[in-house]
Design a protein around this motif. Structure first.
Motif, PDB file in Angstrom:
ATOM      1  N   ILE A  17      -2.479 -10.954  -9.202  1.00 46.84           N
ATOM      2  CA  ILE A  17      -1.146 -10.675  -8.672  1.00 46.84           C
ATOM      3  C   ILE A  17      -1.069 -11.210  -7.251  1.00 46.84           C
ATOM      4  CG2 ILE A  17       0.480  -8.848  -7.985  1.00 46.84           C
ATOM      5  CD1 ILE A  17      -0.720  -7.124 -10.240  1.00 46.84           C
ATOM      6  N   SER A  18      -0.022 -11.991  -6.978  1.00 43.13           N
ATOM      7  CA  SER A  18       0.199 -12.451  -5.608  1.00 43.13           C
ATOM      8  C   SER A  18       1.178 -11.507  -4.923  1.00 43.13           C
ATOM      9  CB  SER A  18       0.739 -13.884  -5.593  1.00 43.13           C
ATOM     10  OG  SER A  18       2.020 -13.950  -6.188  1.00 43.13           O
ATOM     11  N   TYR A  19       1.070 -11.440  -3.599  1.00 44.04           N
ATOM     12  CA  TYR A  19       1.993 -10.599  -2.837  1.00 44.04           C
ATOM     13  C   TYR A  19       2.522 -11.377  -1.642  1.00 44.04           C
ATOM     14  CZ  TYR A  19      -2.172  -9.753   0.105  1.00 44.04           C
ATOM     15  OH  TYR A  19      -3.274  -9.908   0.897  1.00 44.04           O
ATOM     16  N   GLY A  20       3.723 -10.997  -1.208  1.00 44.48           N
ATOM     17  CA  GLY A  20       4.312 -11.635  -0.042  1.00 44.48           C
ATOM     18  C   GLY A  20       5.395 -10.761   0.557  1.00 44.48           C
ATOM     19  N   SER A  21       5.616 -10.945   1.847  1.00 45.38           N
ATOM     20  CA  SER A  21       6.678 -10.229   2.553  1.00 45.38           C
ATOM     21  C   SER A  21       7.024 -10.993   3.820  1.00 45.38           C
ATOM     22  CB  SER A  21       6.226  -8.809   2.908  1.00 45.38           C
ATOM     23  OG  SER A  21       7.180  -8.166   3.746  1.00 45.38           O
ATOM     24  N   ASN A  22       8.331 -11.063   4.127  1.00 41.90           N
ATOM     25  CA  ASN A  22       8.724 -11.626   5.426  1.00 41.90           C
ATOM     26  C   ASN A  22       9.864 -10.845   6.075  1.00 41.90           C
ATOM     27  OD1 ASN A  22      10.869 -12.610   3.823  1.00 41.90           O
ATOM     28  ND2 ASN A  22      10.947 -14.562   4.928  1.00 41.90           N
ATOM     29  N   LEU A  23      10.098  -9.628   5.591  1.00 38.82           N
ATOM     30  CA  LEU A  23      11.090  -8.743   6.191  1.00 38.82           C
ATOM     31  C   LEU A  23      10.498  -7.350   6.352  1.00 38.82           C
ATOM     32  CD1 LEU A  23      14.371  -9.571   4.197  1.00 38.82           C
ATOM     33  CD2 LEU A  23      13.758 -10.377   6.493  1.00 38.82           C
ATOM     34  N   SER A  24      11.031  -6.595   7.282  1.00 39.08           N
ATOM     35  CA  SER A  24      10.644  -5.195   7.434  1.00 39.08           C
ATOM     36  C   SER A  24      11.808  -4.318   6.996  1.00 39.08           C
ATOM     37  CB  SER A  24      10.278  -4.899   8.890  1.00 39.08           C
ATOM     38  OG  SER A  24      11.371  -5.186   9.744  1.00 39.08           O
ATOM     39  N   ASN A  25      11.545  -3.043   6.799  1.00 35.74           N
ATOM     40  CA  ASN A  25      12.606  -2.069   6.542  1.00 35.74           C
ATOM     41  C   ASN A  25      12.167  -0.735   7.141  1.00 35.74           C
ATOM     42  OD1 ASN A  25      10.813  -0.929   4.678  1.00 35.74           O
ATOM     43  ND2 ASN A  25      11.926  -1.667   2.879  1.00 35.74           N
ATOM     44  N   ASP A  26      12.846   0.337   6.767  1.00 33.68           N
ATOM     45  CA  ASP A  26      12.517   1.631   7.378  1.00 33.68           C
ATOM     46  C   ASP A  26      11.148   2.155   6.960  1.00 33.68           C
ATOM     47  OD1 ASP A  26      13.273   2.132   4.782  1.00 33.68           O
ATOM     48  OD2 ASP A  26      14.623   3.782   5.262  1.00 33.68           O
ATOM     49  N   LEU A  27      10.498   1.499   5.997  1.00 31.23           N
ATOM     50  CA  LEU A  27       9.146   1.888   5.592  1.00 31.23           C
ATOM     51  C   LEU A  27       8.076   1.177   6.416  1.00 31.23           C
ATOM     52  CD1 LEU A  27       9.576   1.937   1.708  1.00 31.23           C
ATOM     53  CD2 LEU A  27       9.480   3.897   3.258  1.00 31.23           C
ATOM     54  N   GLY A  28       8.471   0.148   7.163  1.00 31.46           N
ATOM     55  CA  GLY A  28       7.499  -0.508   8.012  1.00 31.46           C
ATOM     56  C   GLY A  28       7.646  -2.016   8.063  1.00 31.46           C
ATOM     57  N   GLU A  29       6.710  -2.638   8.792  1.00 39.92           N
ATOM     58  CA  GLU A  29       6.644  -4.096   8.902  1.00 39.92           C
ATOM     59  C   GLU A  29       5.980  -4.671   7.648  1.00 39.92           C
ATOM     60  OE1 GLU A  29       7.896  -5.786  11.559  1.00 39.92           O
ATOM     61  OE2 GLU A  29       8.589  -3.876  12.365  1.00 39.92           O
ATOM     62  N   SER A  30       5.991  -6.002   7.564  1.00 42.11           N
ATOM     63  CA  SER A  30       5.495  -6.679   6.363  1.00 42.11           C
ATOM     64  C   SER A  30       4.082  -6.249   5.965  1.00 42.11           C
ATOM     65  CB  SER A  30       5.530  -8.199   6.562  1.00 42.11           C
ATOM     66  OG  SER A  30       6.853  -8.667   6.528  1.00 42.11           O
ATOM     67  N   GLN A  31       3.153  -6.219   6.913  1.00 42.91           N
ATOM     68  CA  GLN A  31       1.771  -5.882   6.549  1.00 42.91           C
ATOM     69  C   GLN A  31       1.684  -4.461   6.000  1.00 42.91           C
ATOM     70  OE1 GLN A  31      -1.596  -7.241   8.791  1.00 42.91           O
ATOM     71  NE2 GLN A  31      -0.372  -8.677   9.978  1.00 42.91           N
ATOM     72  N   ASN A  32       2.454  -3.540   6.578  1.00 36.56           N
ATOM     73  CA  ASN A  32       2.459  -2.164   6.078  1.00 36.56           C
ATOM     74  C   ASN A  32       3.075  -2.090   4.688  1.00 36.56           C
ATOM     75  OD1 ASN A  32       2.017   0.727   6.495  1.00 36.56           O
ATOM     76  ND2 ASN A  32       4.239   0.867   6.466  1.00 36.56           N
ATOM     77  N   LEU A  33       4.150  -2.842   4.465  1.00 37.96           N
ATOM     78  CA  LEU A  33       4.794  -2.854   3.147  1.00 37.96           C
ATOM     79  C   LEU A  33       3.850  -3.405   2.085  1.00 37.96           C
ATOM     80  CD1 LEU A  33       8.314  -4.088   4.280  1.00 37.96           C
ATOM     81  CD2 LEU A  33       7.819  -1.866   3.234  1.00 37.96           C
ATOM     82  N   ILE A  34       3.065  -4.407   2.451  1.00 41.60           N
ATOM     83  CA  ILE A  34       2.094  -4.964   1.505  1.00 41.60           C
ATOM     84  C   ILE A  34       1.053  -3.912   1.141  1.00 41.60           C
ATOM     85  CG2 ILE A  34       0.185  -6.611   1.314  1.00 41.60           C
ATOM     86  CD1 ILE A  34       2.028  -8.567   2.951  1.00 41.60           C
ATOM     87  N   GLU A  35       0.543  -3.200   2.135  1.00 41.63           N
ATOM     88  CA  GLU A  35      -0.449  -2.164   1.849  1.00 41.63           C
ATOM     89  C   GLU A  35       0.149  -1.063   0.971  1.00 41.63           C
ATOM     90  OE1 GLU A  35      -3.561  -2.695   2.370  1.00 41.63           O
ATOM     91  OE2 GLU A  35      -3.038  -4.546   3.414  1.00 41.63           O
ATOM     92  N   LEU A  36       1.403  -0.707   1.224  1.00 37.54           N
ATOM     93  CA  LEU A  36       2.072   0.288   0.374  1.00 37.54           C
ATOM     94  C   LEU A  36       2.220  -0.236  -1.060  1.00 37.54           C
ATOM     95  CD1 LEU A  36       4.883   1.558   2.784  1.00 37.54           C
ATOM     96  CD2 LEU A  36       2.886   2.856   1.999  1.00 37.54           C
ATOM     97  N   ALA A  37       2.530  -1.518  -1.181  1.00 39.78           N
ATOM     98  CA  ALA A  37       2.677  -2.111  -2.518  1.00 39.78           C
ATOM     99  C   ALA A  37       1.352  -2.081  -3.276  1.00 39.78           C
ATOM    100  CB  ALA A  37       3.189  -3.549  -2.397  1.00 39.78           C
ATOM    101  N   LEU A  38       0.269  -2.450  -2.599  1.00 38.07           N
ATOM    102  CA  LEU A  38      -1.034  -2.462  -3.265  1.00 38.07           C
ATOM    103  C   LEU A  38      -1.480  -1.049  -3.632  1.00 38.07           C
ATOM    104  CD1 LEU A  38      -2.890  -5.219  -1.197  1.00 38.07           C
ATOM    105  CD2 LEU A  38      -1.526  -5.456  -3.293  1.00 38.07           C
ATOM    106  N   SER A  39      -1.180  -0.088  -2.759  1.00 41.01           N
ATOM    107  CA  SER A  39      -1.472   1.316  -3.084  1.00 41.01           C
ATOM    108  C   SER A  39      -0.651   1.770  -4.281  1.00 41.01           C
ATOM    109  CB  SER A  39      -1.174   2.215  -1.881  1.00 41.01           C
ATOM    110  OG  SER A  39      -2.032   1.928  -0.811  1.00 41.01           O
ATOM    111  N   GLY A  40       0.612   1.317  -4.335  1.00 39.32           N
ATOM    112  CA  GLY A  40       1.468   1.661  -5.463  1.00 39.32           C
ATOM    113  C   GLY A  40       0.941   1.121  -6.778  1.00 39.32           C
ATOM    114  N   LEU A  41       0.427  -0.106  -6.755  1.00 39.79           N
ATOM    115  CA  LEU A  41      -0.175  -0.670  -7.968  1.00 39.79           C
ATOM    116  C   LEU A  41      -1.363   0.175  -8.412  1.00 39.79           C
ATOM    117  CD1 LEU A  41      -0.167  -4.505  -7.125  1.00 39.79           C
ATOM    118  CD2 LEU A  41       1.401  -3.294  -8.663  1.00 39.79           C
ATOM    119  N   SER A  42      -2.227   0.519  -7.452  1.00 40.20           N
ATOM    120  CA  SER A  42      -3.418   1.313  -7.770  1.00 40.20           C
ATOM    121  C   SER A  42      -3.045   2.667  -8.353  1.00 40.20           C
ATOM    122  CB  SER A  42      -4.276   1.505  -6.514  1.00 40.20           C
ATOM    123  OG  SER A  42      -4.786   0.274  -6.062  1.00 40.20           O
ATOM    124  N   SER A  43      -1.998   3.291  -7.796  1.00 41.51           N
ATOM    125  CA  SER A  43      -1.600   4.618  -8.261  1.00 41.51           C
ATOM    126  C   SER A  43      -1.029   4.585  -9.673  1.00 41.51           C
ATOM    127  CB  SER A  43      -0.574   5.232  -7.303  1.00 41.51           C
ATOM    128  OG  SER A  43       0.683   4.578  -7.411  1.00 41.51           O
TER     129      SER A  43
END
Length: 197
Positions: A17-43
């Protein structure tokens, strides 16, 4: 603790699975969103075996938005079929605020199923059609079914560079090309644009 596989092909239910981000939102900046996404996959039962680390690359088309942070993870799909994996991927994206409006636009998170156990779906002819689609059609046409392997693997340095980190022995299931062979078809500028963070 799980042992790392010697080859990325050892897991019976291996997926990439590839991941990418170039925007932030109220959940955080791109790197934080990526970590949340990977945690979500694991969960949701997609065990991450190996992660490439983050790479920065220009948005495409050039000038269309901020630089992306990209990478690839090697996963054990825990016997889940490809259609279930893509459902999970879309659920995780939606949870993090992904809205699909513009093709190849800026996004808070983008997860792509690159490969699932070497399958070619839905069939070789359809996979080849989408893989060989002219660039102007790629920018406007979206497939209405799951395609495996992802039809743009061979075109994207921001996928191939981190893919080589997590799965250096990966062979394209439809073409038989290795990661190094696919990278050799890209321009030096494309490869140089993918910078490790």
């Amino acid at each position: 603790m799980r042992l790392q596989p010697k080859s990325c092909h050892e897991s019976v239910t291996r997926c990439l699975i590839s991941y990418g981000s170039n925007l932030s939102n109220d959940l955080g900046e791109s790197q934080n969103l990526i970590e949340l996404a990977l945690s979500g996959l694991s969960s949701k039962g997609i065990h991450i075996v190996k992660k490439s680390g983050h790479f920065r690359s220009s948005a495409f088309p050039i000038g269309s938005g901020p630089d992306f942070i990209n990478g690839v993870v090697l996963c054990d799909a825990q016997n889940q079929p490809a259609h279930k994996i893509i459902e999970i991927v879309h659920e995780v994206e939606a949870t993090l605020g992904r809205v699909r409006q513009k093709r190849w636009g800026a996004r808070v998170i983008d997860l792509d199923l690159l490969d699932h156990t070497g399958q070619v779906l839905p069939d070789a002819a359809t996979a080849m059609h989408w893989r060989e689609l002219p660039i102007q059609d790629q920018m406007t046409q979206t497939p209405d079914q799951l395609l495996l392997p992802h039809p743009r693997i061979q075109d994207r340095a921001f996928v191939l560079v981190p893919l080589k980190v997590v799965c250096p022995d990966f062979t394209h299931p439809a073409t038989g090309s290795t990661v190094d062979q696919m990278l050799s078809q890209l321009t030096p500028q494309d490869i140089a644009d993918v910078r490790a963070i």
